[in-house]
Design a protein around this motif. Structure first.
Motif, PDB file in Angstrom:
ATOM      1  N   LEU A   1      45.017 -37.364  -9.275  1.00 51.83           N
ATOM      2  CA  LEU A   1      45.928 -37.933 -10.260  1.00 51.83           C
ATOM      3  C   LEU A   1      45.215 -38.844 -11.252  1.00 51.83           C
ATOM      4  O   LEU A   1      45.565 -38.893 -12.435  1.00 51.83           O
ATOM      5  N   SER A   2      44.203 -39.565 -10.782  1.00 49.32           N
ATOM      6  CA  SER A   2      43.583 -40.608 -11.602  1.00 49.32           C
ATOM      7  C   SER A   2      42.388 -40.093 -12.393  1.00 49.32           C
ATOM      8  O   SER A   2      41.375 -39.692 -11.820  1.00 49.32           O
ATOM      9  N   GLU A   3      42.498 -40.139 -13.703  1.00 49.97           N
ATOM     10  CA  GLU A   3      41.373 -39.743 -14.553  1.00 49.97           C
ATOM     11  C   GLU A   3      40.223 -40.741 -14.410  1.00 49.97           C
ATOM     12  O   GLU A   3      39.050 -40.362 -14.474  1.00 49.97           O
ATOM     13  N   LEU A   4      40.556 -42.011 -14.198  1.00 51.48           N
ATOM     14  CA  LEU A   4      39.529 -43.033 -13.972  1.00 51.48           C
ATOM     15  C   LEU A   4      38.664 -42.655 -12.772  1.00 51.48           C
ATOM     16  O   LEU A   4      37.430 -42.738 -12.820  1.00 51.48           O
ATOM     17  N   ALA A   5      39.303 -42.232 -11.683  1.00 51.94           N
ATOM     18  CA  ALA A   5      38.554 -41.842 -10.483  1.00 51.94           C
ATOM     19  C   ALA A   5      37.605 -40.694 -10.765  1.00 51.94           C
ATOM     20  O   ALA A   5      36.453 -40.688 -10.294  1.00 51.94           O
ATOM     21  N   ILE A   6      38.048 -39.718 -11.551  1.00 57.19           N
ATOM     22  CA  ILE A   6      37.216 -38.540 -11.802  1.00 57.19           C
ATOM     23  C   ILE A   6      36.073 -38.873 -12.757  1.00 57.19           C
ATOM     24  O   ILE A   6      34.962 -38.362 -12.612  1.00 57.19           O
ATOM     25  N   ASN A   7      36.309 -39.745 -13.714  1.00 54.09           N
ATOM     26  CA  ASN A   7      35.194 -40.195 -14.562  1.00 54.09           C
ATOM     27  C   ASN A   7      34.142 -40.907 -13.721  1.00 54.09           C
ATOM     28  O   ASN A   7      32.933 -40.698 -13.910  1.00 54.09           O
ATOM     29  N   GLU A   8      34.583 -41.734 -12.767  1.00 51.81           N
ATOM     30  CA  GLU A   8      33.638 -42.410 -11.879  1.00 51.81           C
ATOM     31  C   GLU A   8      32.928 -41.413 -10.971  1.00 51.81           C
ATOM     32  O   GLU A   8      31.735 -41.558 -10.676  1.00 51.81           O
ATOM     33  N   LEU A   9      33.646 -40.376 -10.529  1.00 55.55           N
ATOM     34  CA  LEU A   9      33.038 -39.342  -9.693  1.00 55.55           C
ATOM     35  C   LEU A   9      31.875 -38.671 -10.416  1.00 55.55           C
ATOM     36  O   LEU A   9      30.772 -38.553  -9.862  1.00 55.55           O
ATOM     37  N   PHE A  10      32.098 -38.253 -11.646  1.00 52.77           N
ATOM     38  CA  PHE A  10      31.038 -37.572 -12.385  1.00 52.77           C
ATOM     39  C   PHE A  10      29.904 -38.529 -12.733  1.00 52.77           C
ATOM     40  O   PHE A  10      28.731 -38.130 -12.734  1.00 52.77           O
TER      41      PHE A  10
ATOM     42  N   ASP B   1      28.956 -40.985 -10.798  1.00 57.50           N
ATOM     43  CA  ASP B   1      28.218 -41.103  -9.535  1.00 57.50           C
ATOM     44  C   ASP B   1      27.325 -39.887  -9.300  1.00 57.50           C
ATOM     45  O   ASP B   1      26.230 -40.011  -8.741  1.00 57.50           O
ATOM     46  N   LEU B   2      27.812 -38.722  -9.697  1.00 55.39           N
ATOM     47  CA  LEU B   2      27.031 -37.491  -9.519  1.00 55.39           C
ATOM     48  C   LEU B   2      25.932 -37.356 -10.562  1.00 55.39           C
ATOM     49  O   LEU B   2      25.019 -36.531 -10.394  1.00 55.39           O
ATOM     50  N   GLY B   3      26.008 -38.147 -11.642  1.00 49.71           N
ATOM     51  CA  GLY B   3      25.031 -38.022 -12.714  1.00 49.71           C
ATOM     52  C   GLY B   3      25.191 -36.730 -13.495  1.00 49.71           C
ATOM     53  O   GLY B   3      24.224 -36.167 -14.004  1.00 49.71           O
ATOM     54  N   VAL B   4      26.440 -36.287 -13.616  1.00 47.61           N
ATOM     55  CA  VAL B   4      26.743 -35.009 -14.269  1.00 47.61           C
ATOM     56  C   VAL B   4      27.743 -35.249 -15.390  1.00 47.61           C
ATOM     57  O   VAL B   4      28.703 -36.010 -15.234  1.00 47.61           O
ATOM     58  N   LYS B   5      27.514 -34.595 -16.532  1.00 46.08           N
ATOM     59  CA  LYS B   5      28.454 -34.693 -17.647  1.00 46.08           C
ATOM     60  C   LYS B   5      29.359 -33.466 -17.625  1.00 46.08           C
ATOM     61  O   LYS B   5      28.887 -32.334 -17.785  1.00 46.08           O
ATOM     62  N   PRO B   6      30.666 -33.663 -17.432  1.00 47.09           N
ATOM     63  CA  PRO B   6      31.563 -32.509 -17.324  1.00 47.09           C
ATOM     64  C   PRO B   6      32.015 -31.980 -18.682  1.00 47.09           C
ATOM     65  O   PRO B   6      32.017 -32.698 -19.682  1.00 47.09           O
ATOM     66  N   LYS B   7      32.420 -30.724 -18.687  1.00 50.92           N
ATOM     67  CA  LYS B   7      33.189 -30.181 -19.793  1.00 50.92           C
ATOM     68  C   LYS B   7      34.650 -30.493 -19.509  1.00 50.92           C
ATOM     69  O   LYS B   7      35.097 -30.402 -18.369  1.00 50.92           O
ATOM     70  N   ILE B   8      35.381 -30.856 -20.545  1.00 49.24           N
ATOM     71  CA  ILE B   8      36.775 -31.281 -20.364  1.00 49.24           C
ATOM     72  C   ILE B   8      37.670 -30.420 -21.246  1.00 49.24           C
ATOM     73  O   ILE B   8      37.420 -30.253 -22.440  1.00 49.24           O
ATOM     74  N   SER B   9      38.719 -29.867 -20.631  1.00 48.21           N
ATOM     75  CA  SER B   9      39.667 -29.037 -21.363  1.00 48.21           C
ATOM     76  C   SER B   9      41.062 -29.234 -20.792  1.00 48.21           C
ATOM     77  O   SER B   9      41.231 -29.859 -19.741  1.00 48.21           O
ATOM     78  N   ARG B  10      42.054 -28.714 -21.484  1.00 47.02           N
ATOM     79  CA  ARG B  10      43.436 -28.803 -21.010  1.00 47.02           C
ATOM     80  C   ARG B  10      43.859 -27.464 -20.412  1.00 47.02           C
ATOM     81  O   ARG B  10      43.558 -26.400 -20.952  1.00 47.02           O
ATOM     82  N   VAL B  11      44.562 -27.539 -19.288  1.00 53.71           N
ATOM     83  CA  VAL B  11      45.143 -26.358 -18.653  1.00 53.71           C
ATOM     84  C   VAL B  11      46.592 -26.705 -18.347  1.00 53.71           C
ATOM     85  O   VAL B  11      46.891 -27.333 -17.327  1.00 53.71           O
ATOM     86  N   GLY B  12      47.486 -26.344 -19.232  1.00 53.11           N
ATOM     87  CA  GLY B  12      48.891 -26.718 -19.055  1.00 53.11           C
ATOM     88  C   GLY B  12      49.035 -28.228 -19.045  1.00 53.11           C
ATOM     89  O   GLY B  12      48.577 -28.921 -19.962  1.00 53.11           O
ATOM     90  N   LYS B  13      49.640 -28.765 -18.001  1.00 53.80           N
ATOM     91  CA  LYS B  13      49.830 -30.208 -17.881  1.00 53.80           C
ATOM     92  C   LYS B  13      48.599 -30.916 -17.324  1.00 53.80           C
ATOM     93  O   LYS B  13      48.586 -32.144 -17.221  1.00 53.80           O
TER      94      LYS B  13
END
Length: 212
Positions: free
Chosen positions: A67-76, A78-90
């Motif tokens: 649910l938390s975008e903050l948590a996922i930004n911290e996850l990436f 921590d992993l030292g990885v830059k994610p691709k970000i896109s929308r999929v429905g909601k």
């Protein structure tokens, strides 16, 4: 719990549920799922768990819902990885090599969005659901994963002595939700040293759920 409850937890840094290392139960028992290297493992309500990094290091692919975008930004981070970000429905889809994370309400994650998974590792999702949402959650999880084999971690304690989450989910309730689709095996349990949140005596248990 309402979405705002968890958002406030993350924003305030009130994440006592977060562990700094991979869960010992996962490390000890993951092989029982018989997931081949490169297999895809789903972590519902994953937060920024170190379990995800452990699975990646073992050569698996991971997919999470959170649910938390903050948590996922911290996850990436921590992993030292830059994610691709896109929308999929909601949902917001964060992706990188061997990683897919869907940010939003887990009930908005469909089987089509999730894609095929070889196993489920539920460390913090079922026990985060209040009693009146657990049936909806377990039914939804089985639907979107086609009842993939699962490792499930639960807690057992006197719910009258402390409010969840994590909530107490005992053997009878686990069987109520899952016995129609799975053979259930309690593979290990242990008393939590110092009590759950330091407040109440509790047992942590790991379940192996395998399709008939």
């Amino acid at each position: 719990m309402e979405a705002s409850f968890w958002q406030r937890k993350w924003e305030a840094g009130d994440i006592g549920f977060h562990q700094s290392e991979a869960n010992p139960f996962l490390v000890e028992h993951f092989e029982k799922l018989n997931v081949a290297k490169g297999g895809r493992v789903f972590l519902p309500l994953c937060g920024k768990t170190r379990d995800l990094a452990w699975l990646l290091n073992c050569g698996h692919r991971v997919v999470g819902a959170e649910l938390s975008e903050l948590a996922i930004n911290e996850l990436f981070n921590d992993l030292g990885v830059k994610p691709k970000i896109s929308r999929v429905g909601k949902l917001t889809h964060y992706s990188a090599k061997d990683i897919d994370i869907f940010v939003g309400d887990i009930f908005d994650v469909s089987a089509e969005v999730l894609g095929p998974v070889d196993a489920v590792y539920d460390r913090a999702a079922l026990v985060a659901m209040p009693e009146n949402r657990r049936h909806q959650y377990t039914s939804h999880l089985m639907e979107i994963t086609h009842a993939a084999p699962q490792l499930l971690i639960s807690y057992e304690y006197n719910q009258q002595l402390m409010d969840g989450p994590p909530f107490s989910v005992g053997e009878a309730e686990v069987k109520h939700h899952y016995a129609s689709a799975y053979q259930l095996n309690s593979v290990e349990s242990r008393e939590i040293t110092g009590g759950l949140k330091g407040k109440v005596a509790a047992i942590e248990r790991i379940w192996l759920l395998q399709k008939f």
